[in-house]
Design an enzyme around this catalytic site. Structure first.
Site, mmCIF file in Angstrom:
data_model
loop_
_atom_site.group_PDB
_atom_site.id
_atom_site.type_symbol
_atom_site.label_atom_id
_atom_site.label_comp_id
_atom_site.label_asym_id
_atom_site.label_seq_id
_atom_site.Cartn_x
_atom_site.Cartn_y
_atom_site.Cartn_z
ATOM 1 N N ASN A 257 1.429 -1.462 -0.249
ATOM 2 C CA ASN A 257 -0.152 -0.101 -0.026
ATOM 3 C C ASN A 257 0.643 1.538 -0.487
ATOM 4 O OD1 ASN A 257 -2.309 2.327 0.162
ATOM 5 N ND2 ASN A 257 -2.692 1.681 2.160
ATOM 6 N N ARG B 240 -2.382 -2.358 -3.241
ATOM 7 C CA ARG B 240 -3.717 -1.392 -3.749
ATOM 8 C C ARG B 240 -3.537 0.508 -4.252
ATOM 9 N NH1 ARG B 240 -5.380 3.455 0.711
ATOM 10 N NH2 ARG B 240 -7.291 3.569 -0.125
ATOM 11 N N HIS C 280 -12.597 2.770 -0.709
ATOM 12 C CA HIS C 280 -12.191 1.993 -0.123
ATOM 13 C C HIS C 280 -13.522 0.024 -0.117
ATOM 14 C CE1 HIS C 280 -13.188 6.056 2.929
ATOM 15 N NE2 HIS C 280 -11.416 4.872 2.983
ATOM 16 N N ASN D 110 -9.057 7.817 9.114
ATOM 17 C CA ASN D 110 -9.762 9.450 9.088
ATOM 18 C C ASN D 110 -10.538 9.982 7.739
ATOM 19 O OD1 ASN D 110 -8.280 12.090 9.318
ATOM 20 N ND2 ASN D 110 -7.039 11.740 7.861
ATOM 21 N N ARG E 90 -11.220 16.039 5.833
ATOM 22 C CA ARG E 90 -11.992 16.424 4.099
ATOM 23 C C ARG E 90 -13.898 16.960 4.695
ATOM 24 N NH1 ARG E 90 -10.800 10.476 2.182
ATOM 25 N NH2 ARG E 90 -8.558 10.779 2.655
ATOM 26 N N VAL F 168 -11.944 4.941 13.796
ATOM 27 C CA VAL F 168 -13.770 5.742 14.533
ATOM 28 C C VAL F 168 -15.373 4.107 14.330
ATOM 29 C CG1 VAL F 168 -15.047 7.159 14.724
ATOM 30 C CG2 VAL F 168 -12.495 7.474 13.922
ATOM 31 N N GLY F 169 -14.642 3.425 13.335
ATOM 32 C CA GLY F 169 -15.925 2.616 13.837
ATOM 33 C C GLY F 169 -15.639 1.691 14.682
ATOM 34 N N GLU G 93 -8.009 -4.775 4.902
ATOM 35 C CA GLU G 93 -8.018 -4.930 3.715
ATOM 36 C C GLU G 93 -7.105 -5.109 2.991
ATOM 37 O OE1 GLU G 93 -9.405 -0.077 3.042
ATOM 38 O OE2 GLU G 93 -8.278 -0.206 4.797
#
Length: 380
Positions: free
Chosen positions: A8, A65, A154, A185, A215, A305-306, A361
Site C-alpha cells: 500500500n 492497492r 474504500h 480519517n 475533508r 473510529v467505527g 483491507e
C-alpha cells in the site's frame, strides 16, 4: 498455501504485509520517504528495504492497492504496461493517491520482474451501482468527456466487512442487506445488497459524503463559487481548504476523533458541535440507504473510529428505534468480541443487527490478488 506480498504505497510511506494463505508472516511500514531523517530516500529504496527484510522465497504475486480504477477496471487485474498506463491516465481523478500507487508498481515490477503483479482497485467494488446511483445531474456531454460521475472508494474494506458481517450473523452474503460504515480519517458509507454495492457516499474522488478528519464531505458547490468570487480565493486554495483543512480539523483544530471526544467531554462547544455534525451526517446516510435497500439486516461499523468509538456508534444511530435500529448500551461499551474482534452490539431480537467488524483491507487485497492470478493463468 500461496505467498502474497501486499503493498500500500502512499505519497511518503509504504505499508506492507506478507501472507502465506491467511497467515501473516511479516508486516511493517516505511515512513517519511524522501524526507530528512526519513526511513528511505525514495520509493525504490523503500521497496528494496522491504524486500531485503522479508522472506520472498516462493512468492507468487504482489498485490498493490490502487485507489482509482475509473470505469476501466471492475475487478483486481494483472498488471502489464497497458494497465500501468491506464492507472497513470487516471491520476487527475485521484491526484493524491494514484501517483504513489504507480510508483510502488513501477519499482516492484523492476525489482521482481518474474513475479506477477496485481492492482486491486478501491473503486472496483462500486462498479455494480446502477446508472441512477452514479450519474450527476449535469451536462451529460461534459460529464462524459471528463469522466465526471460517482466512483466511490474504500471498496476493499466495504467488500470484506459486508461479507464478514453476514458470516457473523449466520447469513448467506447473497441474501443479506448490509450498510457498512468505514469511519477512519477518511470515511464512507456503503449499501450492500446480496454482496454487491448498490450505493456509496464518496463520489468522483474521496471528498464527497461523510465528515472526515480533514475533508468536508458533502457541501453545497455554491460554496466554492462564493469563496472564489467573493473572497477572491484561488481554486487551488479552496481545494486545499476543503480537503486538507476541513472536516473535524476545520471545525475544531483536531483531525483525530479521540481528541475531539476528549474536548467534548470537557465541555468544549466547538468539539461538541463537530461531534454532532459528524454523527448526524452518518445518520442521514443510514436513513438514505435504508430507503435504497428497503430493509437492512445489519449496520456494520469498521475502521479506526467505527471500531473504537462506542460514543459515535450510539450517537449516530440514536432515535432510530422506530425503524428497528437500536444500540445496546452495555454491549456497545463493554465489547466482548469473537476471535476476529467482531461483535453484535444491538439488543437480542433487533430487526437490524448493529455490528462492530474490524476491517482487513490487506487480507482482502491478498485474496483478490490470488483470484486474479488464477484467472489470468487460466485465461492463458
Amino acid at each position: 498455501m500461496t505467498r502474497v506480498l501486499v503493498l500500500n504505497s502512499g505519497s511518503s510511506s509504504v505499508k506492507y504485509r506478507l501472507f502465506d494463505g491467511r497467515r501473516t508472516l511479516a508486516r511493517g511500514l516505511v515512513e517519511r520517504i524522501g524526507e530528512d531523517g526519513g526511513d528511505a530516500a525514495d520509493h525504490a529504496a523503500a521497496l528494496r528495504r522491504i524486500m531485503e527484510s522479508v522472506d520472498l522465497d516462493g512468492l507468487a504475486v504482489v498485490g498493490h492497492r490502487v485507489v482509482h480504477g475509473g470505469t476501466e477496471f471492475d475487478s483486481a487485474t494483472l498488471i502489464d504496461d497497458d494497465v500501468a498506463a491506464v492507472i497513470e491516465r487516471l491520476i487527475p481523478l485521484a491526484p493524491l493517491h494514484n501517483p504513489a500507487a504507480l510508483s510502488g508498481i513501477t519499482v516492484a515490477r523492476k525489482l521482481l520482474p518474474e513475479v506477477a503483479q496485481v492492482a486491486v482497485f478501491d473503486t472496483a467494488f462500486h462498479r455494480t451501482i446502477e446508472p441512477a446511483g452514479i450519474t450527476y445531474a449535469m451536462d451529460a456531454a461534459l460529464a462524459e468527456r471528463w469522466g465526471v460521475r460517482r466512483y466511490g472508494m474504500h471498496g476493499t474494506s466495504h467488500a470484506y466487512v459486508s461479507r464478514r458481517t453476514a458470516a457473523l450473523l449466520g447469513l448467506a452474503p447473497e441474501a443479506a442487506n448490509i450498510i457498512t460504515l468505514h469511519l477512519g480519517n477518511g470515511a464512507s458509507a456503503c449499501a450492500v445488497r446480496g454482496g454487491r454495492s448498490v450505493a456509496t457516499s464518496m463520489g468522483m474522488a474521496p471528498q464527497q459524503g461523510l465528515v472526515m478528519g480533514t475533508r468536508s464531505g458533502d457541501i453545497d458547490p455554491t460554496v466554492i463559487f462564493h469563496l472564489h468570487r467573493a473572497a477572491g480565493m484561488p481554486v487551488d486554495e479552496i481545494e486545499h481548504s476543503l480537503t486538507r483543512a476541513a472536516g473535524l480539523l476545520g471545525l475544531t483544530g483536531d483531525n483525530d476523533m479521540r481528541a475531539v471526544q476528549r474536548r467534548r467531554q470537557q465541555g468544549d462547544p466547538a468539539a461538541g458541535l463537530a461531534f454532532d455534525v459528524y454523527c448526524r451526517r452518518i445518520k442521514e446516510y443510514v436513513g438514505a440507504y435504508l430507503a435504497v435497500l428497503g430493509r437492512a439486516d445489519a449496520i456494520a461499523f469498521t475502521a479506526g473510529v467505527g471500531e473504537n468509538s462506542p460514543e459515535v456508534r450510539a450517537a449516530a444511530l440514536s432515535g432510530l428505534d422506530g425503524l428497528g435500529i437500536a444500540v445496546d448500551r452495555h454491549r456497545n461499551e463493554q465489547i466482548a468480541p469473537n476471535e476476529r474482534g467482531e461483535q453484535v452490539v444491538s439488543p437480542d431480537g433487533s430487526p437490524t443487527a448493529i455490528c462492530v467488524v474490524p476491517t482487513d483491507e490487506e487480507l482482502e487485497i491478498a485474496q483478490q490478488s490470488v483470484a486474479a492470478l488464477g484467472a489470468g493463468q487460466s485465461a492463458r
